[in-house]
Design an enzyme around this catalytic site. Sequence first.
Site: not given
Length: 381
Positions: A127, A356, A359
């Site tokens: 990702s 998160d 990311h």
Amino acid sequence: MMRRRPGALWAGALVAVLALLAACTAAAAVTITRRQHQRGASAAAARSSCDAFVAGRWVEDASYPLYDSARCPFIRDEFACARFGRPDTAYLRYRWQPEPPCAQPRFDGLALLRMWGGRTVMFVGDSLALNQYESLLCMLHAAAPGARTTASPASGKIDPSYTVRFEDYNVTLVYYLTHYLVDLVPEKAGRVLKLDAIDQGRNWLAADVLVFDSWHWWPRTGPTQPWDLIQEGGTVVRDMDRTRAFTRALHTWAAWVDANLLHTDTKVFFQGISPSHYRGQDWGASPKKTCMGETRPLNVSGTGPYPGGPIPQQAILRSVLAGMAKPVYLLDFTYLSQLRKDAHPTKYDGGIFAGDCTHWCVAGLPDTWNVLFYAALTGQI
């Protein structure tokens, strides 16, 4: 004694003048050529002595962000911080400023679309590769907002790939999902991570530009670990040192690249290992601190070592790349990203990860990755 005719005298003088002019022109051409060579050599020397990925600092720039994320149709919820209400905007306005002799890299989306006409560009990895891929889609869309694009599958589902075409420029950009680069195969005994196999690589051969990444999934254990067994050669085990496994997989990938791409024009890049910010002590804060609530980069006023030090696996990656026959350009984003504890989605990701710090928001830090990617493609760095 014979007397020369006036015409002969004039002809001789003309020949002498022309010879002198030719000599002067040749000398001037040699001088110009030398100067051009010296300028080219100086530029090459400046680039060779410049590390635009490490020697630099984050500076505020009123011209940033490079695009309005609300106008980009390609951002998934997990990266769409503005869409989910992130209230601060300072994280959008930082530009990476390399130190001299590095020149400031510039991004030209239209030039990139023209350069890539008729070609396929593929991001292969986890990702974090997707993070960079979607940022690049937004940057190209901002450069050519009226260009026709098609996405497949239309649902946006990645299984295992997702493709966007800029039809007016005949440019195809693909994201191919693979957490480990090597094969993960379902077998009777369970899901087997095969460190010596990379059969999925046949899906990458049509690309003209390849950008790889890996590491983020290697340390995972427990319910989120997507494999049951690891196979190395004829040996199958339930677990092994993850850095050792990563190293073996990288060598398998490198051998695949050398065997399949050495005698092709395919340009190959590897994305440096992207850092996370879950441990405050890594940037000199409390061990209980995470990226939550961070709104400023570290070391904004100047360069300096990251308190948490380098990511050890980055050295392994460099060593593997150095031993390859096929040139692979390392997009060494690690250090400049370590300084961006402010650039993660945190809770503004549509509830997908909840806190998160791995990311990155889009728009945001991955745009700088792509500015440097473009600089590498065009010989600016």
